[in-house]
Design an enzyme around this catalytic site. Structure first.
Site, PDB file in Angstrom:
ATOM      1  N   ASP A  88     -10.934 -10.679   9.355  1.00  0.00           N
ATOM      2  CA  ASP A  88      -9.940 -11.583   9.949  1.00  0.00           C
ATOM      3  C   ASP A  88     -10.413 -13.043   9.862  1.00  0.00           C
ATOM      4  O   ASP A  88     -10.026 -13.755   8.929  1.00  0.00           O
ATOM      5  CB  ASP A  88      -9.652 -11.171  11.396  1.00  0.00           C
ATOM      6  CG  ASP A  88      -8.246 -11.515  11.863  1.00  0.00           C
ATOM      7  OD1 ASP A  88      -7.450 -11.985  11.038  1.00  0.00           O
ATOM      8  OD2 ASP A  88      -7.949 -11.316  13.055  1.00  0.00           O
ATOM      9  N   ASP A  89     -11.220 -13.476  10.834  1.00  0.00           N
ATOM     10  CA  ASP A  89     -11.703 -14.865  10.890  1.00  0.00           C
ATOM     11  C   ASP A  89     -13.208 -14.834  11.184  1.00  0.00           C
ATOM     12  O   ASP A  89     -13.628 -15.059  12.330  1.00  0.00           O
ATOM     13  CB  ASP A  89     -10.962 -15.619  12.006  1.00  0.00           C
ATOM     14  CG  ASP A  89      -9.458 -15.642  11.775  1.00  0.00           C
ATOM     15  OD1 ASP A  89      -9.004 -16.462  10.963  1.00  0.00           O
ATOM     16  OD2 ASP A  89      -8.751 -14.819  12.382  1.00  0.00           O
TER      17      ASP A  89
ATOM     18  N   GLU B  78      -0.716  -6.426  16.545  1.00  0.00           N
ATOM     19  CA  GLU B  78      -2.048  -6.905  16.970  1.00  0.00           C
ATOM     20  C   GLU B  78      -1.952  -7.088  18.479  1.00  0.00           C
ATOM     21  O   GLU B  78      -2.521  -6.297  19.236  1.00  0.00           O
ATOM     22  CB  GLU B  78      -2.395  -8.221  16.262  1.00  0.00           C
ATOM     23  CG  GLU B  78      -3.738  -8.821  16.685  1.00  0.00           C
ATOM     24  CD  GLU B  78      -4.003 -10.224  16.100  1.00  0.00           C
ATOM     25  OE1 GLU B  78      -3.033 -10.879  15.660  1.00  0.00           O
ATOM     26  OE2 GLU B  78      -5.168 -10.670  16.121  1.00  0.00           O
TER      27      GLU B  78
ATOM     28  N   HIS C 143      -8.091  -8.604   4.619  1.00  0.00           N
ATOM     29  CA  HIS C 143      -7.530  -9.388   5.722  1.00  0.00           C
ATOM     30  C   HIS C 143      -8.538 -10.461   6.112  1.00  0.00           C
ATOM     31  O   HIS C 143      -9.447 -10.210   6.904  1.00  0.00           O
ATOM     32  CB  HIS C 143      -7.210  -8.442   6.891  1.00  0.00           C
ATOM     33  CG  HIS C 143      -6.544  -9.111   8.063  1.00  0.00           C
ATOM     34  ND1 HIS C 143      -5.813  -8.407   8.993  1.00  0.00           N
ATOM     35  CD2 HIS C 143      -6.502 -10.407   8.460  1.00  0.00           C
ATOM     36  CE1 HIS C 143      -5.349  -9.241   9.911  1.00  0.00           C
ATOM     37  NE2 HIS C 143      -5.775 -10.471   9.618  1.00  0.00           N
TER      38      HIS C 143
ATOM     39  N   HIS D  73       1.223  -9.571   9.661  1.00  0.00           N
ATOM     40  CA  HIS D  73       0.550  -9.202  10.901  1.00  0.00           C
ATOM     41  C   HIS D  73       1.600  -8.552  11.806  1.00  0.00           C
ATOM     42  O   HIS D  73       2.697  -9.090  11.961  1.00  0.00           O
ATOM     43  CB  HIS D  73       0.016 -10.445  11.615  1.00  0.00           C
ATOM     44  CG  HIS D  73      -1.231 -11.017  11.021  1.00  0.00           C
ATOM     45  ND1 HIS D  73      -1.324 -11.362   9.708  1.00  0.00           N
ATOM     46  CD2 HIS D  73      -2.436 -11.307  11.574  1.00  0.00           C
ATOM     47  CE1 HIS D  73      -2.545 -11.839   9.477  1.00  0.00           C
ATOM     48  NE2 HIS D  73      -3.239 -11.819  10.601  1.00  0.00           N
TER      49      HIS D  73
ATOM     50  N   HIS E 199      -8.546 -14.753   6.720  1.00  0.00           N
ATOM     51  CA  HIS E 199      -7.923 -16.084   6.718  1.00  0.00           C
ATOM     52  C   HIS E 199      -9.005 -17.049   6.271  1.00  0.00           C
ATOM     53  O   HIS E 199     -10.015 -17.200   6.979  1.00  0.00           O
ATOM     54  CB  HIS E 199      -7.430 -16.448   8.114  1.00  0.00           C
ATOM     55  CG  HIS E 199      -6.455 -15.459   8.680  1.00  0.00           C
ATOM     56  ND1 HIS E 199      -5.098 -15.590   8.549  1.00  0.00           N
ATOM     57  CD2 HIS E 199      -6.655 -14.282   9.341  1.00  0.00           C
ATOM     58  CE1 HIS E 199      -4.491 -14.553   9.123  1.00  0.00           C
ATOM     59  NE2 HIS E 199      -5.425 -13.748   9.609  1.00  0.00           N
TER      60      HIS E 199
END
Ligand code: ADE
Ligand code: ZN
Length: 329
Positions: free
Chosen positions: A275-276, A197, A14, A194, A16
């Site tokens: 994630d980021d 969340e 996961h 997603h 991005h």
């Protein structure tokens, strides 16, 4: 423990790629492309990353990616991340990207794909890092736009491992995207999404029933529905949990409040992801470390989490077996 966590062959499911844009590279690309940034320094950028929820992050995330203009920019973005990940003991990355966010800015899918695929090939050759690619649809954009992107992606179907669904969750249930995900399956491409969340457990249920996803991104709010937890456990649906992201986006107040121990006790198939990483304070290794600090898990727990990720990753079977063997010793 730190040596053990670093050496563990970790897969990131996961991630991005636009969320891996470090402020230093953001400035470099802005200079290269003559793009004006609303910041004077790297420190000012980092200070702006003080989020109150998912939307407050997404506003800066979409703004930051404006510096990505050419194939070389997408290539440099991905390589910058792959090098960092490889140095932290990451052996595989399923990266997702948001084509609509770039198409809206006039950057063609061919530009995006040329840069990303070039970097993925280079990472496999030079870093011994395998990669999968997830084409993500923005759930707060019209369904017709997602359908159009999927058709536009036809020349690259052999390089796309899954379609995904991301961006603002509340008020954007998965149901309307059922036909797009059905079309993707018809083209041989499975779905991930997603769900849970910020959104309610019903969105996780919808991702399973309406989109027939094979993994759920985040999914942490499943705990509010015992029936759903039972189903996720029985069907062994992998959840790609991103603990540092959840803290930074105030899904939970602090790491020690994170539901990971309860998700683990419920017998769910969990993986730990970033994630980021440029926005949330660290990559996969930092997320593993944060779990160790907060929950005191031992080596066997981390080994199981790493095994779950290798088993659920989009990678060739021979490589999966080799990495699982490496993990077991
Ligand atoms: N896009 C990038 N990061 C995201 C996240 N954590 N949730 C939803 N959409 C995203
Ligand atoms: Zn995400």
């Amino acid at each position: 423990m730190d040596t053990f966590l670093k050496a563990l062959p970790k897969a990131e499911l996961h991630l991005h790629i636009e969320g891996s844009l470090e402020p230093e590279l953001m400035f470099g690309l802005a200079r290269r492309n003559g793009v004006d940034l609303p910041y004077q320094s790297v420190e000012e950028v980092r200070a702006a990353y003080d989020f109150s929820d998912l939307q407050s992050f997404l506003d800066l995330y979409y703004q930051g990616m404006a510096v990505l203009q050419t194939p070389r920019d997408f290539h440099d973005l991905a390589m910058d991340y792959f090098r960092r990940a490889a140095s932290e003991g990451v052996v595989h990355v399923d990266l997702s990207f948001d084509p609509q966010a770039h198409l809206k800015r006039g950057i063609g899918l061919d530009v995006q794909m040329e840069g990303l695929l070039g970097a993925m090939d280079e990472a496999e050759r030079e870093l011994d890092l395998s990669t999968g690619l997830i084409l993500s649809f923005l759930r707060d954009e019209p369904v017709a736009s997602a359908a159009e992107v999927l058709e536009q992606a036809q020349p690259w179907l052999d390089r796309i491992d899954a379609v995904g669904l991301d961006s603002a969750e509340m008020g954007y249930p998965p149901g309307p995207f059922a036909e797009v995900f059905r079309r993707a399956r018809e083209l041989g491409i499975p779905g991930v999404a997603h769900a849970g969340e910020e959104g309610p457990p019903e969105y996780i249920q919808g991702a399973l029933d309406d989109l027939q996803v094979i993994r759920v991104d985040h999914g942490v709010r499943c705990l509010e529905d015992p029936g759903l937890v039972r189903r996720l456990k029985e069907e062994r649906v992998p959840l790609t949990v991103c603990p540092l992201s959840n803290v930074r986006l105030k899904v939970v107040e602090r790491m020690t409040d994170h539901p990971l121990p309860r998700l683990l006790a419920a017998g769910l198939t969990l993986t730990i992801n970033s994630d980021d990483p440029a926005y949330f304070g660290g990559g996969v290794l930092d997320n593993y470390r944060a779990c160790h600090s907060a929950f005191g898990w031992g080596q066997e727990t981390f080994r199981q989490l790493a095994r779950n990720a290798l088993e659920a990753a989009f990678m060739p079977e021979a490589r999966r077996q080799a990495l699982l063997t490496e993990l077991a010793v």
